[in-house]
Every structure is written in structure tokens, then in C-alpha cells.
Design an enzyme around this catalytic site. Structure first.
Site, PDB file in Angstrom:
ATOM      1  N   LYS A  17       1.115  -1.026   0.205  1.00 57.60           N
ATOM      2  CA  LYS A  17       0.078   0.073   0.225  1.00 57.60           C
ATOM      3  C   LYS A  17       1.088   1.408   0.402  1.00 57.60           C
ATOM      4  O   LYS A  17       1.599   1.219   0.676  1.00 57.60           O
ATOM      5  CB  LYS A  17      -1.151  -0.265   0.825  1.00 57.60           C
ATOM      6  CG  LYS A  17      -1.936   0.993   1.413  1.00 57.60           C
ATOM      7  CD  LYS A  17      -2.830   1.122   2.208  1.00 57.60           C
ATOM      8  CE  LYS A  17      -3.906   1.924   2.764  1.00 57.60           C
ATOM      9  NZ  LYS A  17      -5.152   1.851   4.113  1.00 57.60           N
ATOM     10  N   SER A  73     -10.099   1.862   3.115  1.00 56.70           N
ATOM     11  CA  SER A  73      -8.642   2.758   1.534  1.00 56.70           C
ATOM     12  C   SER A  73      -8.089   1.758   1.122  1.00 56.70           C
ATOM     13  O   SER A  73      -7.244   2.395   0.178  1.00 56.70           O
ATOM     14  CB  SER A  73      -8.329   3.634   2.704  1.00 56.70           C
ATOM     15  OG  SER A  73      -7.195   3.089   3.775  1.00 56.70           O
ATOM     16  N   SER A  91      -9.800  -0.666   6.668  1.00 54.03           N
ATOM     17  CA  SER A  91      -9.589  -0.128   5.547  1.00 54.03           C
ATOM     18  C   SER A  91      -8.709  -1.689   4.885  1.00 54.03           C
ATOM     19  O   SER A  91      -8.378  -1.897   3.816  1.00 54.03           O
ATOM     20  CB  SER A  91      -8.515   0.713   5.384  1.00 54.03           C
ATOM     21  OG  SER A  91      -9.320   1.610   5.287  1.00 54.03           O
TER      22      SER A  91
END
Lengths: 477, 484
Positions: A74, A149, A173
Site C-alpha cells: 500500500k 482504503s 481498511s
């Protein structure tokens, strides 16, 4: 092919890491134009790392437990000399001078980073639509969101663009996008994985964890990235988890609780669709059939989680994001005075949702409002900890749907932040308490999109969670 | 600016002062990272992701800082409490994270006191741990942030550990304010947690100043004075500010609560940051650090290792001698009291030991001098083996470590032999004989003449003996002969 299978093949010399990486890079090339899971593909770096793994194998040395496994990171985890953006314009041009602890640990285990994945800007969102680099699409239906996210990391694994990936989970997330994309997503106990090098959103809530296509892969990755780190003061000083060893233990004798307030039934939060409710109930029944005892357990404060979260997380974010001021790194919009330069930089650099949360958090901490907002949210956290502790006296694990719905169409919820925020209603409580939670795919909803079921446990109950998750995976439709 | 008239506070007004003292702790590394805590001339060399506030970096508490802070707290009689760090949020380019990590509502040290030499007690509200900011240099314009052409930031100081010691507004005179800072500095040096140099910024004093009519117990609007760089400057700044307040009240105006900048050259304070846009620092607990929970055992260990503090050390020397208080204070301030006690214990006269140290041992390194050798030196002087001038020279050689620091060997090597008094008397008789006019003037009633001629004869004797004669013995002999 699972990450463990890849590692076994590379370690035995049956397959070269270079060959594995080329295969994944080719798939990224073919598919990511449409999905936009990656902010940056590290083709050259990945080939060099793979060659190093192959050299280690050729020399007869141990290349590590994740040898040659392609991993996606990420893009809020620092990578030395490689752009790290948080999917925000404000970090334009910045290359961290250091690696996050998890990045170092993966590399030391032989994993090969193939790229940095898209996210909601600064991890604020539940659909990966709040990105300065455009939304990521769900590989199972490109007109739908992948969740967020960590949508880029979830989509990358679901589409086979990486064998495993890392996400960060502040309010769901990791787990919610795992559910939306039909993969396994784990949020470990707060402090079980070092946050050093993770660009902070809500420091007391953030936790890094893995995405994978199997429970066993998830366990293998957590074993590598977990464990004490002296660079993170909140890192728990406890022995590293031994998780792969417990995966075949079954659930005979385990006590599973249906969390009443997150079940969709009476006293529950609203909005959990009936198909999702059905899948969660089916998962509970399957565990019971496998030998667990199942009962309903009540945690009344679980319904307050969303409200408390939207005070605590923005409050911490408003402070964490102050440093993006144009002085030392990233974007700078010049202006006549320092104050005007900071304002201009932040106005141009942050997206709408980030600005909304900075304002919310600033307000919640303001003199005269602190007690009514931030102070009260802290009390809710304390209350939730006490009530969950009571619940875990009755059961070993709790079971809930991961998200109230399946993946929704792109653009459907961007107009109204509240409809977006309720996505995290089932996942938020464990961030507020610091407890671990895993999302495991369990069938599909009425729209044919995957449904995720969440297992929750008390702090450091990861072995029990993985033990039950392995059974769920096996009996899933 | 000694030529300027220094204002003094009118008698019907009383001064009310509280002091906030920031002290840089002399630890090896910074508060939250492994960077060296040392002065560096090259900007931005003692920096890392954490003290630069780079995204993703995290703080780790330096345990030595906590130990030093508690040591200071106990030296000030504070109680030690469990505490948490907090974030004080404000935007400023030299504050790397745009928040300062500090202790807010739960400081480590609370409720202490500092006793001044005259017995006055000043209450200490708290002594808390916090981090320092970097240093900004504004270039061009007026040299202030709002009109500079550009600004340069050096983060070497960012993250340096500080303790802020906050007094109650108990100080009523300028002298007490100066004595408070001086005493605090002596304590910091005694417990070895800071080099406490105001001129170099490792000890920074801000003064909260207000005035009130004598007899009143109200607390009026205060102003916070910054940029005070010496104890002398502190006195001038407080005096000036108090008089400014009085002037305002006496013309039916009132001071505004504000931060003011002391201008040492101009001898005045000027308004600093306006408080119109009142700061809201949005304090909240620092989530990246864990609470500090000192154990009773830790506190007991600190107490057990606490050195004797300056006040007690002064009292001890005061009991043993009759010299003036400032002599004792100087000796303690220079940490030469242990040496003095050693010499006194070895049999030397206490007053002579202290006077000799104060006058002649103001050197950086005196480690070669021991209580025993100092006692021998003082005894040689008392016994007439050395003149005062010779003793001074021998002590300098002792401090330099010459001849193993042994005063007898040094005196011998320098050829110092005290004159036998018979030989001295013969010499004086000879001089009287050779200079009858001068001797007549010495014996006259004219005080001026007598003094002048005393100088003449002493000078002649010193010249003839190459300085080896004991000045006091000479004076005694001259006086005896003029009387007899």
C-alpha cells in the site's frame, strides 16, 4: 498459485524467482491499465530482487520463508528511494530516505516488492475513489469499487497481480476491501506489527496487515511482519506468532459468539443487507457443524463505534497531517510569506475528504469542545473495551459480517460522506479496542459479488482467529 | 548601557514575578531518536527521519531524559507522578511535525520549591519534559518571519530534550528573581543534568511580570518576557517591565496580556506576537508514545544517589569558617567545596583555605590539587615559609600539576625561601640608615606621606629580596620600628 506454493517452488529450485516475477509483471501489464491498482510498478527493482533471491538459492543459502513471492505494498508505507505518495498530491516528488519496518522484514524473508498500490488519499475512505490518481476498480466487476482504503492492495491480490499484499486498517481498511474483492484480509492486534514507516492517519488505530488468497498465506505473512520493533513504542514486546502450526486444529470446543449489535437482527445497527446477514448466519452454522458452540452475545456499545471513530480518527489525523506544510518535503506552492505558503500548499495538495477530516478533527480538539467531542469519544473507547472484555469471558471469538453490503457501483456513494462512512460499522469496533479481526470470503450476495465474514477476538488471539478462519475457508461455499 | 538611567519601581507598587526556565538536558542523544545531542556548526547534520518529522517516523522515549528530569524534580522537592506526553499543535517551520511533544496536564514533576540563600522560598508548580524546536534564521526584510525574503531552518536542535521548570508567581523583588535563577543553575550543575549556560541558550529564562499596589493580593495582567540572555539582563528586563506597567496604570491605562521581546541593547521590551488570534494548541495525548510510570524503586534510587545540593554545601562551609557569604558561594558554585573541606580536615585554617581558593583557583582544571597539598600550602604560608605572592605562584604550579603538585618541591624549585626575620630586620635597618628623609616622612603624622613611604620601603625590600620577603612581616617590622 498460493504464496506458500511459490516460496516452496523457489526455495527448492524448481522455479526461479525471476520467472515468477516476470509472470506477475506481465499480468500487471495486461490488467492494471483497467484496474488502476498500482500507483507505481517496480519492474526493474523487482527483477533485481528476484535475481538476488535466485543467487541465494543457487549458493545453497536460505532465501527466506517468502522466497520469490511477489508482494504489493500500500502506497502509505515508506520505501527507501521510491516515491511514497499516500495517493495525495501533497507528497509529490517525495522519496523517503528509509524503509518501513514491514518493508525491511518482507525483503529479509525473500519477498519481492512489485509495486506500490492505490488507496483513498491518506487512507481516508472506503472505496479507493478518494485518490489523486483516480479510482481503483474491482477486478470481479470493474464497474464496482474494490472497497478501501486499501483497495489497490485488495484488487492486486484478487486479480493475481501480486501473490500477497500489505494494507493498513484504521477503521476496516483491510477487512472491508478484502470482503469486496473476495480475498482474505487480516487486521492484527494493535502493536503486533510495527507502524514504523507507515504514514500515520489515526495513530492509535492504524495497524498494518496482509491480503492473501488463502488463510495459510495470511498466517505466513503475519509471522514474517509481526513481532516487536524497538522503533515503534506501541509495538508489543511479545514472542512472534506461531500461526501456520495451528491451522489444522479445527474448531472443536471453540465458543463462537454472534455479535447481536452487528448481526442485522433486533438491536443491531441498520443497513446490513439480508443476503449479507444470511451468509454470516450460514458461516456461524458451518462452524457449529464443525464442532464449535455458537451463541448470541451482546456488546451494546458496539453501536457507538462509528460515532466515536469519526471523532478519534479525524482528531489524530488533524495533528498527524500538520507536517505536510511545504517546508521540508513534497509539494510547495510559493507565496509571499511562510504562513501563506503553508496555506496555499495545503489547499492545493489535499483532496476534499482529507480536508473534511482535518476540519472535523481540529474542531473536535478545540478548546471548549474537547470534552463534548474528543473526550467523550475516549470514554466510549473505554466502555467498549470493558464490554468486549465481558463478551470474551463468554466466548473465544465473535462473528459478524465484514461489511454491511457487497461492493457497490463506482460513484454511488461519493456524494454523501455518511453513506460511505457506514461501510465500516462492523469493522470499526476492533480498531477502537485494538483487537484483531480477519475477513474470510464466504459465498456471494444476491448480486453475485463476494461476501466477507469477520472473526474477532481479544488482544493477541491471532492463533485462535487463524484456527477458526482456516475452518471457515474450508467450508465456504 | 550603564550610562542610562535604570528605572526603579515606586515604593507603593509591588512586583509579582513567576519564572519559566527551559533547560537543555546534557544527554548523549536527543529526546525521541538516536541523533547526537550536541552543538554542531554545520546545519542539519544531527538529523534523522524522526527529528525531521518525516512522514512515517515515530518517536521513542530516551530513558536517560526521564531519569534526568526526575533527578531535577527531586532536587527541587517535587513529587513524581505517572505521566503521558501530549501534542501541542501549532504551525511553525522550525517545529518539524508542526506539533511539539510535551507534557501537558500530567507532568512528571509537581509541587516543589526552591529556597534562596536568604531563606525565601519560591514554589515550583511543575517541571516537565518537552522537545526543543529547530532554529529559524529569517533573511531579508526586518528579520522576522512575516517580512523576510526567505528563511533558513536548522533542525540540529529539533528534538533536543528540555525540562521546563515553572515557578509560582512568588517572586517579589528583582534580586530574588536573579537569585532564583542563580540557585537553579547551581543545582543543575550539582546534579549534572545540564551545563546550564544562559549565554549559550542551554538555560533560557522567560519572566512573567505584573505589578500590584503594595498590600493587595490580586494578580493583575501579566506579560511574558522572552529573549533574556543573562542574569543581569533578567534583572533589567523585570525592572523595566514593572515600571512600564506602573506607568500604564498611573495614566489610567492597563497592560495587555502578551508576549514581549526584551531588547538588551535598547534596554526595553517590545510587543511580540499579538494574542488577538488567541492560540488554541488543541492538546491531546501523544498516541505514538506509551505512558511513563515511574516506580517507587526508581524514585528511591534517584533519592539515594542525590548529591548534597548547593544550599547544604554552602551551609556546611559557612559553619566552618567566618569568611563572607559570597566567598563560600563562589567556592560552591565552582564545585571546589570538596577540595576546601579536604584541606580544612587536613588541618589548614578554614578562612585561609577558602580565601586562597576564591582568589587564586579560578581555573578550569584544578584536579591536580588535593585537600592535603592545599593544606600544606596554606600552612607554609601561615608559618611564614612563603609570602602571599609566593603562595599564589606555588598554587598555580600545583594546579598545573608541576612537580607532582607538591607545594614544597615547587617552592624549592622556584628558589622560594622565606627570609628569616633576623635577616629581614637587618635589611630594614640598613634601608632606614640609607634613606633618612624617607624614614622621617614615614614617621610623620601626615597620613598621605606615611602611606606613600610605606610603599617605598616595602618596594625596596621586595626588590632587594626578589619578592621573597613576606609582605605582612615587613609591614609589622616597619610599624614596630616607627613606634619604637
Amino acid at each position: 498459485m498460493s504464496a506458500l506454493d511459490i516460496a516452496a517452488a523457489v526455495r527448492s529450485g524448481e522455479r526461479s524467482a525471476a520467472d515468477v516475477v516476470d509472470e506477475y509483471l506481465a499480468r500487471i501489464d495486461a490488467r492494471d491499465g483497467e484496474l488502476n491498482a498500482f500507483n507505481l510498478v517496480l519492474a526493474e527493482e523487482a527483477r533485481a530482487a528476484a535475481a538476488a533471491v535466485d543467487a541465494t538459492v543457487a549458493a545453497g543459502d536460505d532465501p527466506g520463508p517468502l522466497a520469490g513471492v511477489p508482494v504489493a505494498l500500500k502506497d502509505n508505507m515508506c520505501t527507501r528511494g521510491v516515491a511514497t505518495t499516500c495517493s495525495s498530491k501533497i507528497l509529490e516528488g517525495w522519496q523517503p530516505p528509509y524503509d518501513a519496518t514491514v518493508v525491511e522484514r518482507l525483503a529479509a524473508a525473500g519477498a519481492v516488492a512489485v509495486g506500490k498500490t492505490n488507496l483513498d488519499e491518506f487512507a481516508m475512505g472506503s472505496s479507493t475513489e478518494n485518490s489523486a490518481f483516480g479510482p481503483t476498480r474491482n477486478p470481479l466487476d470493474v464497474d464496482r469499487v474494490p472497497g478501501g482504503s486499501s483497495g489497490g492492495s485488495a484488487a492486486a491480490v484478487a486479480a493475481g497481480l501480486a501473490a500477497i499484499s500489505l494494507g493498513s486498517d484504521t477503521g476496516g481498511s483491510i477487512r472491508q476491501p478484502a470482503a469486496f474483492c473476495g480475498v482474505v484480509g487480516m487486521k492484527p492486534t494493535y502493536g503486533a506489527v510495527s507502524r514504523y514507516g507507515l504514514i500515520a492517519f489515526g495513530s492509535s488505530l492504524d495497524q498494518i496487515g496482509p491480503f492473501s488468497t488463502s488463510v495459510a498465506d495470511s498466517a505466513a505473512v503475519l509471522e514474517v511482519i509481526g513481532g516487536h520493533d524497538p522503533l515503534d513504542s506501541t509495538s508489543i514486546d511479545a514472542p512472534t506468532f506461531d500461526l501456520q502450526a495451528v491451522l489444522d486444529r479445527g474448531v472443536e470446543g471453540l465458543r463462537i459468539g454472534i455479535l447481536r449489535e452487528l448481526s442485522g437482527g433486533p438491536d443491531s445497527v441498520e443497513g446490513i443487507t439480508s443476503d449479507v446477514q444470511d451468509r454470516a448466519a450460514a458461516a456461524a452454522a458451518a462452524l457449529e457443524a464443525a464442532g464449535a458452540s455458537v451463541q448470541e452475545v451482546s456488546v451494546p456499545s458496539a453501536t457507538l463505534g462509528l460515532s466515536a471513530y469519526y471523532l478519534v480518527a479525524p482528531a489524530e489525523a488533524s495533528s498527524n497531517l500538520s507536517r505536510f506544510d511545504g517546508v521540508r518535503f513534497g509539494l510547495r506552492i510559493d507565496a509571499p510569506t511562510t504562513g501563506e505558503m503553508m496555506t496555499a500548499t495545503r489547499t492545493a495538495g489535499f483532496g476534499t475528504e482529507v480536508k473534511r477530516r482535518i476540519m472535523l478533527g481540529t474542531y473536535a480538539l478545540s478548546a471548549g469542545y474537547y470534552d463534548a467531542f474528543y473526550g467523550k469519544a475516549l470514554k466510549v473507547r473505554t466502555l467498549m473495551l470493558a464490554e468486549f472484555a465481558t463478551a470474551y469471558e463468554q466466548v473465544d471469538l465473535l462473528l459478524t459480517p465484514t461489511a454491511p453490503t457487497t461492493a457497490f457501483p463506482l460513484g454511488e456513494r461519493t456524494a454523501d460522506p455518511m453513506t460511505m462512512y457506514v461501510n465500516d460499522v462492523c469493522t470499526i469496533p476492533s480498531n477502537l479496542t485494538g483487537h484483531p479481526g480477519i475477513s474470510v470470503p464466504f459465498g456471494v450476495g444476491d448480486d453475485g459479488m463476494p461476501v466477507g465474514v469477520q472473526l474477532l477476538g481479544p488482544a493477541l488471539s491471532e492463533p485462535t482467529i487463524y484456527q477458526a478462519a482456516a475452518v471457515l475457508e474450508e467450508v465456504a461455499p | 548601557m550603564t550610562g542610562l538611567h535604570e528605572p526603579t519601581l515606586p515604593a507603593e507598587w509591588e512586583l509579582v514575578v513567576g519564572l519559566e526556565v527551559h533547560v537543555e538536558l546534557a544527554t548523549q542523544t536527543k529526546l525521541f531518536c538516536g541523533c547526537a545531542n550536541e552543538f554542531s556548526t554545520e546545519p542539519n547534520t544531527n538529523v534523522c527521519p524522526t527529528c525531521l518529522g518525516l512522514p512515517g517516523s515515530l518517536p521513542v522515549m530516551n530513558e536517560t531524559v526521564v531519569d534526568f528530569a526526575m533527578r531535577l524534580g527531586r532536587a527541587l522537592g517535587c513529587s513524581i507522578h505517572p505521566s503521558v506526553m501530549a501534542r501541542k499543535n501549532y504551525f511553525y517551520p522550525d517545529m518539524a511535525k508542526d506539533f511539539q511533544t510535551t507534557q501537558y496536564d500530567q507532568p512528571t514533576n509537581r509541587d516543589g520549591e526552591l529556597a534562596l540563600a536568604d531563606g525565601t522560598v519560591v514554589g515550583i508548580e511543575r517541571a516537565h519534559i518537552e522537545e526543543d524546536a529547530g532554529k529559524t534564521t529569517h533573511v531579508g526584510g526586518g528579520g522576522r518571519i512575516n517580512d523576510a525574503t526567505y528563511s533558513l531552518v536548522d533542525y540540529n536542535r529539533a528534538g533536543v530534550p528540555l525540562v521546563e521548570i515553572v515557578s509560582h508567581p512568588d517572586i517579589r523583588t528583582v534580586e530574588h528573581a536573579k537569585a532564583y535563577v542563580s540557585e537553579l543553575r547551581d543545582i543543575l550543575l550539582a546534579i549534572a543534568v545540564s551545563d546550564a549556560k544562559m549565554e549559550e541558550g542551554s538555560m533560557r529564562v522567560d519572566a512573567n511580570v505584573s505589578v500590584r499596589p503594595v498590600g493587595s493580593s490580586e494578580l493583575r495582567t501579566r506579560c511574558e518576557l522572552k529573549n533574556i540572555n543573562s542574569i543581569r539582563s533578567l534583572g533589567r528586563a523585570i525592572e523595566y517591565e514593572a515600571c512600564r506597567h506602573v506607568d500604564l496604570y498611573e495614566s489610567d491605562e492597563a497592560p495587555r496580556q502578551e508576549t514581549r521581546h526584551w531588547d538588551e541593547d535598547g534596554g526595553r521590551s517590545t510587543a511580540g506576537r499579538s494574542k488577538e488570534d488567541a492560540d488554541d494548541y488543541r492538546y491531546f495525548q501523544e498516541p505514538d508514545l506509551v505512558p511513563l510510570t515511574p516506580t517507587p524503586e526508581q524514585v528511591a534510587a534517584i533519592d539515594g544517589a542525590m548529591p548534597v545540593l548547593p544550599a547544604a554545601r554552602r551551609a556546611r562551609l559557612g559553619e566552618l569558617s567566618a569568611v563572607a557569604d559570597d566567598v563560600v558561594a563562589t567556592v560552591v558554585e565552582r564545585c571546589q567545596d570538596a577540595l576546601a573541606l579536604g584541606a580544612i580536615e587536613a588541618g589548614a585554617d578554614a578562612d585561609k583555605v577558602l580565601t586562597r581558593i576564591q582568589n587564586d583557583l579560578a581555573v578550569d582544571d584544578w584536579s591536580a590539587v588535593t585537600g592535603q597539598t592545599l593544606a600544606t600550602l596554606v600552612q607554609m604560608e601561615s608559618g611564614g615559609e612563603l609570602s602571599a605572592t609566593q603562595a599564589k605562584q606555588v598554587l598555580a604550579d600545583m594546579a598545573a600539576g608541576n612537580h607532582g603538585g607538591d607545594p614544597k618541591s615547587i617552592a624549592e624549585a622556584r628558589g622560594f625561601e622565606a627570609m628569616e626575620s633576623d635577616a629581614l630586620e637587618t635589611l630594614i635597618d640598613q634601608l632606614i640608615n640609607d634613606n633618612p628623609d624617607e624614614w622621617f616622612r614615614f614617621t610623620s603624622d601626615d597620613e598621605g606621606d606615611r602611606k606613600k613611604m610605606q610603599g617605598f620601603f616595602t618596594g625596596q625590600i621586595m626588590k632587594a629580596t626578589k619578592g621573597q620577603a613576606d609582605g605582612r612581616a615587613v609591614a609589622e617590622l616597619l610599624s614596630r620600628k616607627s613606634a619604637g
